[in-house]
Structures are given as structure tokens and as C-alpha cells.
Design a protein around this motif. Structure first.
Motif, PDB file in Angstrom:
ATOM      1  N   TYR A 214      -4.892   8.697  11.403  1.00 10.64           N
ATOM      2  CA  TYR A 214      -3.993   9.736  10.918  1.00 10.64           C
ATOM      3  C   TYR A 214      -2.774   9.076  10.288  1.00 10.64           C
ATOM      4  O   TYR A 214      -2.269   8.072  10.792  1.00 10.64           O
ATOM      5  N   SER A 215      -2.283   9.644   9.201  1.00 12.16           N
ATOM      6  CA  SER A 215      -1.098   9.120   8.537  1.00 12.16           C
ATOM      7  C   SER A 215      -0.428  10.228   7.737  1.00 12.16           C
ATOM      8  O   SER A 215      -1.114  11.022   7.075  1.00 12.16           O
ATOM      9  N   ALA A 216       0.899  10.262   7.781  1.00 12.88           N
ATOM     10  CA  ALA A 216       1.674  11.185   6.954  1.00 12.88           C
ATOM     11  C   ALA A 216       2.186  10.506   5.694  1.00 12.88           C
ATOM     12  O   ALA A 216       3.052  11.037   5.009  1.00 12.88           O
ATOM     13  N   GLY A 217       1.637   9.346   5.375  1.00 15.65           N
ATOM     14  CA  GLY A 217       2.093   8.625   4.203  1.00 15.65           C
ATOM     15  C   GLY A 217       1.650   9.276   2.906  1.00 15.65           C
ATOM     16  O   GLY A 217       0.514   9.749   2.793  1.00 15.65           O
ATOM     17  N   ALA A 218       2.559   9.306   1.927  1.00 12.92           N
ATOM     18  CA  ALA A 218       2.183   9.790   0.604  1.00 12.92           C
ATOM     19  C   ALA A 218       1.339   8.752  -0.124  1.00 12.92           C
ATOM     20  O   ALA A 218       0.550   9.098  -1.012  1.00 12.92           O
ATOM     21  N   ASP A 219       1.513   7.485   0.234  1.00 14.34           N
ATOM     22  CA  ASP A 219       0.705   6.433  -0.398  1.00 14.34           C
ATOM     23  C   ASP A 219      -0.708   6.411   0.164  1.00 14.34           C
ATOM     24  O   ASP A 219      -1.684   6.301  -0.576  1.00 14.34           O
ATOM     25  N   HIS A 220      -0.853   6.543   1.478  1.00 16.64           N
ATOM     26  CA  HIS A 220      -2.163   6.582   2.118  1.00 16.64           C
ATOM     27  C   HIS A 220      -2.080   7.528   3.304  1.00 16.64           C
ATOM     28  O   HIS A 220      -1.300   7.295   4.238  1.00 16.64           O
ATOM     29  N   GLY A 221      -2.885   8.585   3.280  1.00 20.07           N
ATOM     30  CA  GLY A 221      -2.853   9.593   4.333  1.00 20.07           C
ATOM     31  C   GLY A 221      -3.982   9.427   5.332  1.00 20.07           C
ATOM     32  O   GLY A 221      -4.456   8.314   5.593  1.00 20.07           O
ATOM     33  N   SER A 264       2.280   0.240  11.252  1.00 21.34           N
ATOM     34  CA  SER A 264       3.333  -0.760  11.071  1.00 21.34           C
ATOM     35  C   SER A 264       3.089  -1.491   9.757  1.00 21.34           C
ATOM     36  O   SER A 264       2.791  -2.681   9.718  1.00 21.34           O
ATOM     37  N   GLY A 265       3.224  -0.739   8.649  1.00 15.94           N
ATOM     38  CA  GLY A 265       2.898  -1.262   7.334  1.00 15.94           C
ATOM     39  C   GLY A 265       4.085  -1.752   6.531  1.00 15.94           C
ATOM     40  O   GLY A 265       4.014  -1.766   5.293  1.00 15.94           O
ATOM     41  N   GLY A 266       5.155  -2.155   7.207  1.00 16.18           N
ATOM     42  CA  GLY A 266       6.358  -2.592   6.503  1.00 16.18           C
ATOM     43  C   GLY A 266       6.520  -4.087   6.421  1.00 16.18           C
ATOM     44  O   GLY A 266       7.644  -4.596   6.370  1.00 16.18           O
ATOM     45  N   GLY A 267       5.397  -4.831   6.371  1.00 11.13           N
ATOM     46  CA  GLY A 267       5.471  -6.282   6.460  1.00 11.13           C
ATOM     47  C   GLY A 267       5.996  -6.999   5.245  1.00 11.13           C
ATOM     48  O   GLY A 267       6.458  -8.132   5.357  1.00 11.13           O
ATOM     49  N   GLY A 268       5.951  -6.374   4.060  1.00  5.67           N
ATOM     50  CA  GLY A 268       6.455  -7.072   2.882  1.00  5.67           C
ATOM     51  C   GLY A 268       6.154  -6.388   1.572  1.00  5.67           C
ATOM     52  O   GLY A 268       6.938  -6.467   0.631  1.00  5.67           O
ATOM     53  N   ALA A 269       5.007  -5.721   1.458  1.00  2.00           N
ATOM     54  CA  ALA A 269       4.623  -5.097   0.194  1.00  2.00           C
ATOM     55  C   ALA A 269       5.550  -3.941  -0.159  1.00  2.00           C
ATOM     56  O   ALA A 269       6.167  -3.336   0.730  1.00  2.00           O
ATOM     57  N   PRO A 270       5.688  -3.614  -1.446  1.00  3.15           N
ATOM     58  CA  PRO A 270       6.549  -2.497  -1.855  1.00  3.15           C
ATOM     59  C   PRO A 270       6.258  -1.234  -1.058  1.00  3.15           C
ATOM     60  O   PRO A 270       5.099  -0.889  -0.806  1.00  3.15           O
ATOM     61  N   LEU A 271       7.323  -0.536  -0.689  1.00  2.00           N
ATOM     62  CA  LEU A 271       7.205   0.560   0.262  1.00  2.00           C
ATOM     63  C   LEU A 271       6.523   1.781  -0.325  1.00  2.00           C
ATOM     64  O   LEU A 271       6.609   2.053  -1.520  1.00  2.00           O
ATOM     65  N   GLY A 272       5.874   2.531   0.544  1.00  2.00           N
ATOM     66  CA  GLY A 272       5.346   3.840   0.201  1.00  2.00           C
ATOM     67  C   GLY A 272       6.391   4.902   0.502  1.00  2.00           C
ATOM     68  O   GLY A 272       7.589   4.636   0.517  1.00  2.00           O
ATOM     69  N   SER A 273       5.940   6.109   0.784  1.00  2.00           N
ATOM     70  CA  SER A 273       6.846   7.190   1.148  1.00  2.00           C
ATOM     71  C   SER A 273       6.143   8.111   2.128  1.00  2.00           C
ATOM     72  O   SER A 273       4.925   8.023   2.328  1.00  2.00           O
ATOM     73  N   ILE A 274       6.904   8.998   2.742  1.00  2.00           N
ATOM     74  CA  ILE A 274       6.376   9.934   3.727  1.00  2.00           C
ATOM     75  C   ILE A 274       6.168  11.285   3.061  1.00  2.00           C
ATOM     76  O   ILE A 274       7.080  11.838   2.455  1.00  2.00           O
TER      77      ILE A 274
END
Length: 320
Positions: A214-221, A264-274
Motif C-alpha cells: 500500500y502507498s499514498a505516493g503520487a509517484d508510486h501507489g 522509506s524511499g528517501g535515500g537519495g533519488a529525486p523526491l516524489g509526492s503524496i
């Protein structure tokens, strides 16, 4: 410079997203180094989506990993996939090994065991090269595409079950020329995981995969294939935590069941959004990492951003 050039090409393709979306109830960042892990626990750090040659926030996150490791003494560190953008590595001698891994995670306080999962970008390169690198570089722990390990500390036993989720995803399987070696036997992987979980006797079991359920990410849900195939397995065995990346955000979702879902996808790549923060107990488009500790009866997860500030923390009782 070839590694850095490919990263810039990828950014031109997908665009750089620098959103500040967060859940309405998210706590304000608190001063650096405020975290206390559970007493008599196994502690580790976790992050994903990191391999960008030290650019963007990768180096800042790595510096905070080293800073926190000095006070919290993690037993190991989980790197949950998308280890090398944008198309994995080509060999054990690919310059990305130095640009994205060895030179970035060089802090003297970091643990000597990095437990690795594979991500979709890794499948766009030579997966076997990542397996082969582990044979001569003991920090890079990747004995197989999916595997399990048990960690013991202070009388506490924690089982880590690391899955290879990319072969489950239909979009990749339908384009095998873009994802060489993607056509793995996922039924065999699920049967193996079921057997491991059936016979596990550890106090806490944590399952890791690159893709979220499950994910609320706009980049990957949400990932329908994993909801249909993997979630029933987690529910059957009352797994308390599923840890992933893929969405370039930090998220905690509970979904009302025994299993909590941490991204925990904040390791380095350009950020997504919620896309919908109301689905989350916590969500933030931020660089950072998770601090996870487990003892005989509880599990605690904290998010730390690239500036070293505690963003969020939750604790839950372990099922018995």
C-alpha cells in the motif's frame, strides 16, 4: 563521470519533483539525535531508492546515517532496492560501485553489514553483477535474489525476510527487453517465503521488498500484484512490519490489520509526492531513513530526515 551523466539524463526524462507535501498531523521536526531505541533490542536502519552518485540528498542522508550510528549502534543497514540509477550496474567493475556506494557510505560508524534488496532499476542492468559483488565485498550482503537472515542481540531474535518483488509486477514482465532476467518463478518465491514464515520461531519477523503493498505516493501507489499475492501471506503469518521503498517518500500506513507498512524511499533519488495523506498515519516527501528496533514484545519505527531531525515515531506491540 559516466555514472553521473546517466543520472542527469534520467532527471531530464522524469523531471525533478521537490514537493513539501505532508500529512496534516505530521509532527514538526525536533532537534537532532533525539531518538532512543527500545531497550534490549535489535536495531537497524533502512532506506531505499538511493543510488544517484552522491547527488541530491544521498550524501546528506548517508552523513546522518553515520551520525546516528555513532549513538544507536545499529546491527545492520537495509538498502531496499533501486540501488543504482537509472539502469543498474553492468559489471562488478562498473564505476557506479564507487560513485554511489563505496564513496558515499564511507562513514566509520556505519555497520559493516548492508542487507540488500533488488529494485526495478536494478533489473534494468545486470542483476548477476550485484550478486557477484557480494562474493568479494562483505559489506554488500546479497547472497541470493531473495533470502532470510536471523539477527540476535541482547537475547532478542529478529528474522529479516528479503523478497525480490520486481518479478511480480506485470508491467515489467510484459517488457522483458527493458528488464532483462525479469521472468522469474514468483510461485516458487512465495512458496519459499511461506515455508520460512511457517517454521520461524523468532520474536519478530520483518519482511522487506522494494515495492510497497500500500502507498499514498503520487509517484508510486498501491501495488495490485502484491496486494493479491503477497498480502495474504503476511496476514496468514501475522507479520508485524512490511518495509519497502519505490515511492520516493517516507510513509507509515496501517490499513487496520496486524501488519504495518513502512515506506522509506528517501535515500537519495529525486523526491516524489503524496497523493492522499489521509490514508497515512504519517507521510512526507522528504529525504531520510528509518530507524527500526525490536525487543521481546515491541517494535518501534522512527523517521529521520536528511538534516538529522526526527520527523515521526510509532511503537506497536508484537503479536504472540
Amino acid at each position: 563521470m559516466r555514472g553521473r551523466s546517466s543520472i542527469f539524463g534520467w532527471l531530464i526524462l522524469v523531471g525533478l519533483v521537490t514537493t513539501t507535501c505532508r500529512s496534516p498531523s505530521a509532527e514538526l521536526a525536533t532537534p537532532a539525535l533525539p531518538i532512543r531505541v527500545l531497550p534490549n533490542s535489535v536495531t537497524f536502519f533502512a532506506l531505499a531508492d538511493w543510488g544517484v552518485g552522491g547527488l541530491f540528498h544521498q550524501q546528506a542522508v548517508a552523513d546522518q546515517l553515520n551520525q546516528y550510528a555513532g549513538s544507536l549502534s545499529p546491527s545492520f543497514l537495509v538498502l531496499a532496492g533501486d540501488n543504482f540509477y537509472t539502469n543498474g550496474v553492468q559489471s562488478v567493475n562498473d564505476p557506479k560501485w564507487q560513485l554511489s556506494f563505496e564513496q558515499v557510505y564511507s562513514g566509520s560508524r556505519l555497520p559493516q553489514a548492508f542487507e540488500i534488496a533488488l529494485g526495478n532499476h536494478d533489473y534494468q542492468g545486470n542483476v548477476q553483477a550485484q550478486l557477484d559483488y557480494a562474493l568479494k565485498h562483505p559489506r554488500w550482503q546479497l547472497p541470493a535474489r531473495y533470502y532470510t537472515k536471523v539477527f540476535v542481540s541482547n537475547g532478542v531474535t529478529v528474522r529479516l525476510l528479503i523478497l525480490d518483488t520486481s518479478p511480480f509486477i506485470n508491467a515489467y514482465r510484459q517488457t522483458p527487453t527493458a528488464y532483462p532476467d525479469i521472468l522469474q518463478n514468483t510461485d516458487r518465491q512465495l512458496q519459499w517465503a511461506d515455508s520460512v514464515l511457517t517454521h520461524s520461531t523468532e520474536m519478530c519477523t520483518i519482511v522487506v521488498g522494494h515495492h510497497p503493498i500500500y502507498s499514498a505516493g503520487a509517484d508510486h501507489g498501491d501495488q495490485p500484484e502484491l496486494i493479491n499475492q503477497l498480502l495474504p501471506l503476511l496476514q496468514k503469518h501475522k507479520v508485524p512490519l512490511y518495509l519497502s521503498g519505490h515511492s520516493h517518500t517516507l510513509q507509515h500506513l496501517s490499513n487496520g490489520g496486524v501488519t504495518d507498512f513502512v515506506i522509506s524511499g528517501g535515500g537519495g533519488a529525486p523526491l516524489g509526492s503524496i497523493a492522499d495523506s489521509s490514508r497515512c498515519a504519517f507521510s512526507r516527501a522528504s529525504g531520510g531513513f528509518a530507524v527500526i528496533s525490536a525487543n521481546t514484545d515491541s517494535l518501534q519505527v522512527s523517521f529521520v530526515n536528511q538534516g538529522g531531525h526526527l520527523l515521526y515515531q510509532f511503537r506497536k506491540s508484537l503479536p504472540h
